[in-house]
Write a protein that holds these residues in place. Sequence first.
Motif, mmCIF file in Angstrom:
data_model
loop_
_atom_site.group_PDB
_atom_site.id
_atom_site.type_symbol
_atom_site.label_atom_id
_atom_site.label_comp_id
_atom_site.label_asym_id
_atom_site.label_seq_id
_atom_site.Cartn_x
_atom_site.Cartn_y
_atom_site.Cartn_z
ATOM 1 N N ALA A 8 69.827 39.827 -131.085
ATOM 2 C CA ALA A 8 70.982 39.041 -130.620
ATOM 3 C C ALA A 8 70.805 37.548 -130.873
ATOM 4 O O ALA A 8 71.786 36.831 -131.072
ATOM 5 C CB ALA A 8 71.193 39.278 -129.125
ATOM 6 N N ASP A 9 69.580 37.075 -130.870
ATOM 7 C CA ASP A 9 69.325 35.632 -130.906
ATOM 8 C C ASP A 9 69.316 35.133 -132.362
ATOM 9 O O ASP A 9 68.468 35.570 -133.157
ATOM 10 C CB ASP A 9 67.954 35.397 -130.232
ATOM 11 C CG ASP A 9 67.600 33.932 -130.130
ATOM 12 O OD1 ASP A 9 68.113 33.126 -130.934
ATOM 13 O OD2 ASP A 9 66.788 33.596 -129.253
ATOM 14 N N THR B 265 65.375 34.418 -123.834
ATOM 15 C CA THR B 265 66.042 35.718 -124.068
ATOM 16 C C THR B 265 65.037 36.834 -124.341
ATOM 17 O O THR B 265 65.385 38.012 -124.285
ATOM 18 C CB THR B 265 66.992 35.659 -125.275
ATOM 19 O OG1 THR B 265 66.284 35.040 -126.344
ATOM 20 C CG2 THR B 265 68.255 34.898 -124.980
ATOM 21 N N ALA B 266 63.809 36.449 -124.684
ATOM 22 C CA ALA B 266 62.781 37.455 -124.963
ATOM 23 C C ALA B 266 62.026 37.859 -123.697
ATOM 24 O O ALA B 266 61.254 38.817 -123.718
ATOM 25 C CB ALA B 266 61.787 36.914 -125.993
ATOM 26 N N GLY C 162 73.519 40.924 -133.029
ATOM 27 C CA GLY C 162 74.329 41.257 -131.855
ATOM 28 C C GLY C 162 73.513 41.913 -130.758
ATOM 29 O O GLY C 162 72.315 42.161 -130.901
ATOM 30 N N ASP C 163 74.221 42.186 -129.672
ATOM 31 C CA ASP C 163 73.616 42.776 -128.479
ATOM 32 C C ASP C 163 73.291 44.243 -128.748
ATOM 33 O O ASP C 163 74.150 44.980 -129.266
ATOM 34 C CB ASP C 163 74.643 42.665 -127.341
ATOM 35 C CG ASP C 163 74.026 42.955 -125.994
ATOM 36 O OD1 ASP C 163 73.211 43.899 -125.900
ATOM 37 O OD2 ASP C 163 74.363 42.248 -125.036
ATOM 38 N N THR D 30 64.390 42.888 -132.245
ATOM 39 C CA THR D 30 63.292 42.909 -133.234
ATOM 40 C C THR D 30 62.485 41.618 -133.266
ATOM 41 O O THR D 30 61.356 41.601 -133.751
ATOM 42 C CB THR D 30 63.834 43.255 -134.630
ATOM 43 O OG1 THR D 30 62.763 43.701 -135.456
ATOM 44 C CG2 THR D 30 64.535 42.081 -135.304
ATOM 45 N N PRO E 207 54.540 38.019 -131.552
ATOM 46 C CA PRO E 207 54.165 39.428 -131.324
ATOM 47 C C PRO E 207 52.785 39.544 -130.681
ATOM 48 O O PRO E 207 51.892 38.739 -130.948
ATOM 49 C CB PRO E 207 54.154 40.040 -132.728
ATOM 50 C CG PRO E 207 54.539 38.994 -133.678
ATOM 51 C CD PRO E 207 54.770 37.713 -132.965
ATOM 52 N N ILE F 224 57.754 45.056 -135.207
ATOM 53 C CA ILE F 224 57.710 46.519 -135.067
ATOM 54 C C ILE F 224 58.391 47.167 -136.272
ATOM 55 O O ILE F 224 57.858 48.102 -136.885
ATOM 56 C CB ILE F 224 58.410 46.960 -133.763
ATOM 57 C CG1 ILE F 224 57.677 46.411 -132.541
ATOM 58 C CG2 ILE F 224 58.513 48.479 -133.693
ATOM 59 C CD1 ILE F 224 58.393 46.675 -131.201
HETATM 60 C C1 LIG Z 1 59.942 40.539 -126.023
HETATM 61 S S1 LIG Z 1 60.809 40.113 -127.484
HETATM 62 C C2 LIG Z 1 60.151 41.309 -128.622
HETATM 63 C C3 LIG Z 1 60.278 40.915 -130.069
HETATM 64 C C4 LIG Z 1 59.579 41.887 -131.041
HETATM 65 N N1 LIG Z 1 60.176 43.204 -130.985
HETATM 66 C C5 LIG Z 1 58.107 41.997 -130.705
HETATM 67 O O1 LIG Z 1 57.676 42.992 -130.122
HETATM 68 O O2 LIG Z 1 57.373 41.054 -131.021
HETATM 69 C C6 LIG Z 1 62.443 40.750 -127.136
HETATM 70 C C7 LIG Z 1 63.468 40.447 -128.215
HETATM 71 O O3 LIG Z 1 64.705 41.098 -127.860
HETATM 72 C C8 LIG Z 1 65.782 40.208 -128.086
HETATM 73 N N2 LIG Z 1 66.848 40.611 -127.167
HETATM 74 C C9 LIG Z 1 66.856 40.507 -125.814
HETATM 75 N N3 LIG Z 1 67.961 41.054 -125.293
HETATM 76 C C10 LIG Z 1 68.676 41.537 -126.340
HETATM 77 C C11 LIG Z 1 69.916 42.233 -126.439
HETATM 78 N N4 LIG Z 1 70.630 42.531 -125.353
HETATM 79 N N5 LIG Z 1 70.355 42.585 -127.658
HETATM 80 C C12 LIG Z 1 69.618 42.276 -128.775
HETATM 81 N N6 LIG Z 1 68.446 41.617 -128.748
HETATM 82 C C13 LIG Z 1 67.966 41.246 -127.536
HETATM 83 C C14 LIG Z 1 65.211 38.841 -127.802
HETATM 84 O O4 LIG Z 1 65.976 37.819 -128.401
HETATM 85 C C15 LIG Z 1 63.799 38.983 -128.382
HETATM 86 O O5 LIG Z 1 63.761 38.627 -129.744
#
Ligand SMILES: C[S@@+](CC[C@H](N)C(=O)[O-])C[C@H]1O[C@@H](n2cnc3c(N)ncnc32)[C@H](O)[C@@H]1O
Length: 290
Positions: free
Chosen positions: A143-144, A214-215, A174-175, A120, A90, A125
Amino acid sequence: MNLLLDEVAVAASRLAEAGVESPRTDAELIAAHVHGVSRGALHTVPDAAFDPRYWDDVARRASREPLQHITGRAFFRYLELEVGPGVFVPRQETEVMTGWAIDALGEMDVAEPVVADLGTGSGAIALAIAQEVPGARVHAVEADPLARQWAERNIARCAEAAPHTAGRIVLHSGDFAGALADLDGTVDLVITNPPYIPVGSWVPPEVGEYDPATALWAGRDGLDAIRVVERVARRLLRAGGLVAVEHGAPQGGAVYWVFAEEHGWRGTRNHTDLSGRDRFVTAEWQDDRT
Ligand SMILES: C[S@@+](CC[C@H](N)C(=O)[O-])C[C@H]1O[C@@H](n2cnc3c(N)ncnc32)[C@H](O)[C@@H]1O
């Protein structure tokens, strides 16, 4: 001076040579972690207690492993979170958007506001909102599977440290594109720090080699996930509900138009982070077309 402070000074110059952005701070925080003291108490560590394992951790940081992976901890607003391989660390920028959401929820005059945190990660958050907004019910979607394990751990730790958060965060796997269908039209606030880096952009090694892909990556213009978020927020929010979406500094103009009036949004606003750069967009769902 004592031995530890001498070693910290040498470590700081090694980290600077390795291209670490805040070498002195990182050298001190690693020393504090290894010696089990606060940063402000480093000068009290006796020479005989100097732990040579300090240099192992300095070498990890010099190879550009993130500080938070070395200490296993990240600080986010009033939370201390566990982080490591498989989860996004974060960031401070996200604290500002989360603060905006906490204030907005406080002004809503809803006793138990329903919040959706899309993507998340560590739970940062979602946990901050559960901790700081009395009565909030937070649905955190991820999702991950690896990231979800970190979120589970942090939610459990936080429930112990701050029992008023217990049971107020529900983690969904999930997505986020199709998530939380049973909450359609009832959510008070959707918040997200989604992936937003354009594919092919340069990122520092701490990000590219350690934050999960994925992030980070979101198509050619970095807006793929944000466009999905806009559709999900439209579906989830009640009339008058709010959305807050983090984005990259150059994307403020483009994200503003994703939350356009003709889609049913009003009051769309750009917000800056602590360094004054565009960092997140907020908007209200008006839903008066239905
Ligand atoms: C930039 S990170 C942010 C994590 C956290 N919310 C933070 O601010 O520290 C984005 C997160 O969204 C997840 N993510 C990306 N695409 C997604 C999707 N389509 N559905 C669910 N989660 C997803 C990723 O695996 C990652 O954990």
